[in-house]
Design an enzyme around this catalytic site. Structure first.
Site, PDB file in Angstrom:
ATOM      1  N   LEU A 119       0.862  -1.181   0.000  1.00 60.31           N
ATOM      2  CA  LEU A 119       0.000   0.000   0.000  1.00 60.31           C
ATOM      3  C   LEU A 119       0.898   1.230   0.000  1.00 60.31           C
ATOM      4  O   LEU A 119       1.996   1.202   0.562  1.00 60.31           O
ATOM      5  CB  LEU A 119      -0.891   0.032   1.252  1.00 60.31           C
ATOM      6  CG  LEU A 119      -1.981  -1.034   1.385  1.00 60.31           C
ATOM      7  CD1 LEU A 119      -2.660  -0.904   2.739  1.00 60.31           C
ATOM      8  CD2 LEU A 119      -3.003  -0.919   0.267  1.00 60.31           C
ATOM      9  N   ASP A 120       0.432   2.309  -0.615  1.00 62.59           N
ATOM     10  CA  ASP A 120       1.175   3.558  -0.566  1.00 62.59           C
ATOM     11  C   ASP A 120       1.351   4.004   0.887  1.00 62.59           C
ATOM     12  O   ASP A 120       0.537   3.674   1.759  1.00 62.59           O
ATOM     13  CB  ASP A 120       0.434   4.668  -1.331  1.00 62.59           C
ATOM     14  CG  ASP A 120       0.361   4.399  -2.827  1.00 62.59           C
ATOM     15  OD1 ASP A 120       1.233   3.677  -3.342  1.00 62.59           O
ATOM     16  OD2 ASP A 120      -0.561   4.928  -3.460  1.00 62.59           O
ATOM     17  N   LYS A 121       2.374   4.774   1.122  1.00 64.73           N
ATOM     18  CA  LYS A 121       2.634   5.314   2.466  1.00 64.73           C
ATOM     19  C   LYS A 121       1.396   6.002   3.039  1.00 64.73           C
ATOM     20  O   LYS A 121       1.062   5.828   4.217  1.00 64.73           O
ATOM     21  CB  LYS A 121       3.805   6.307   2.393  1.00 64.73           C
ATOM     22  CG  LYS A 121       4.094   7.030   3.697  1.00 64.73           C
ATOM     23  CD  LYS A 121       5.193   8.072   3.502  1.00 64.73           C
ATOM     24  CE  LYS A 121       5.400   8.882   4.773  1.00 64.73           C
ATOM     25  NZ  LYS A 121       6.420   9.947   4.585  1.00 64.73           N
ATOM     26  N   ASP A 122       0.690   6.784   2.211  1.00 66.71           N
ATOM     27  CA  ASP A 122      -0.449   7.565   2.694  1.00 66.71           C
ATOM     28  C   ASP A 122      -1.758   6.791   2.725  1.00 66.71           C
ATOM     29  O   ASP A 122      -2.784   7.335   3.138  1.00 66.71           O
ATOM     30  CB  ASP A 122      -0.625   8.821   1.829  1.00 66.71           C
ATOM     31  CG  ASP A 122       0.526   9.799   1.994  1.00 66.71           C
ATOM     32  OD1 ASP A 122       1.180   9.766   3.053  1.00 66.71           O
ATOM     33  OD2 ASP A 122       0.776  10.582   1.069  1.00 66.71           O
ATOM     34  N   THR A 123      -1.746   5.549   2.265  1.00 62.62           N
ATOM     35  CA  THR A 123      -2.951   4.718   2.302  1.00 62.62           C
ATOM     36  C   THR A 123      -2.845   3.742   3.467  1.00 62.62           C
ATOM     37  O   THR A 123      -1.846   3.054   3.624  1.00 62.62           O
ATOM     38  CB  THR A 123      -3.117   3.925   0.986  1.00 62.62           C
ATOM     39  OG1 THR A 123      -3.147   4.839  -0.113  1.00 62.62           O
ATOM     40  CG2 THR A 123      -4.401   3.115   1.002  1.00 62.62           C
TER      41      THR A 123
END
Length: 300
Positions: A134-138
């Site tokens: 997952l993306d860092k911000d997700t």
């Protein structure tokens, strides 16, 4: 710094270079291959391929910087499900999944090493347990492999789209009907760190959006990914002019002054790769979603 020289004897003649070094060096086969390709490992002063067949009296010179080892760290995340083959964890927002160049600490992987005795990734030892990301911000659910047989099967399942992934997203504007977006995604030629809907040098992407609730100036959606392109949900929502609230890359300046995207991987449905059991794992509704709704909602 590691430096060493090996002279091939008659017993090791006809052995593959990478197989020979796998018995001599304290690094794995994939790392050996990288060092061979980069010229850190030479045969008689020349670069050869990993599958080079050794000859008697060949001189192998090895010289490379010692790599930092991954260190277990007590990092906060929830374990939602666990058995002997796999685990499902809930990744917090802002937590990077795996180490990068020059960054061997403070990642989810460091936390996994602290939390679990066994982790599997036969392909990349810097990403133990990791089969997707997952993306860092997700924030949200991720499947972690604990044994090799689960790892290989899970990789195949993700490749074949056998794992159903649902996300929660709070987006700008009101949406009153479910919809799909089938639009190709590729690298933005004007900004290489971004993706966009584009015909050239792209791959088809498909996303389904189900309306859960409308509020005054935003909508809560259940999002299903049918393909796995980089930033797919964010790009498709931006494409239809309903970007994720707080998405500073693909979003818009918002009166809410939210700068952390409201996107959360909340449900996974799949057949257990070993037992054949049907699993449906659902995460808790994120606190930051509740906080945002209570602050800014006027329910429609």
């Amino acid at each position: 710094m590691y430096n060493n020289t090996f002279v091939v004897n008659i017993l090791d003649a006809d052995t593959r270079l990478d197989k020979f070094l796998d018995q001599k060096l304290e690094i794995n086969r994939s790392q050996i291959k990288k060092h061979i390709e980069s010229g850190n490992i030479l045969i008689n002063g020349k670069i050869v391929k990993a599958g080079y067949s050794l000859k008697e009296k060949d001189i192998i010179t090895v010289s490379y910087e010692d790599e930092e080892k991954l260190i277990p760290e007590n990092i906060d995340f929830d374990v939602v499900y666990e058995d002997e083959y796999l685990a499902i964890i809930s990744k917090p927002q802002e937590l990077v999944v795996h180490p990068g160049a020059g960054n061997k600490s403070g990642t989810l992987v460091n936390g996994l090493l602290y939390k679990f005795k066994n982790l599997s990734n036969p392909i990349d030892e810097d990403r133990p347990g990791i089969v997707h990301r997952l993306d860092k911000d997700t924030s949200g659910l991720m499947i972690i492999a604990k044994k090799d047989e689960a790892y290989y099967r899970l990789v195949e399942m993700f490749k074949n789209r056998d794992i159903e992934k649902h996300y929660l997203a709070i987006v700008h504007g009101n949406i009153f009907e479910d919809f799909d977006v089938n639009a190709p995604i590729g690298r933005d030629p004007n900004n290489r760190i971004k993706m966009k809907v584009i015909q050239e040098n792209s791959k088809m992407a498909c996303t389904s959006f189900h309306v859960l609730k409308n509020f005054d100036k935003f909508t809560l959606l259940d999002v299903t990914l049918h393909t796995g392109r980089t930033h797919q949900i964010r790009v498709h929502l931006s494409y239809v002019n309903h970007p994720v609230v707080g998405d500073e890359t693909y979003g818009i300046k918002n009166k809410f002054k939210i700068n952390k995207q409201l996107l959360h991987a909340y449900k996974l449905k799949f057949i257990h790769p070993i037992s054949g059991e049907e699993l449906e794992i659902t995460d808790n509704f994120p606190n930051r979603f509740n906080d945002f709704i209570s602050l800014f909602s006027e329910e429609k």
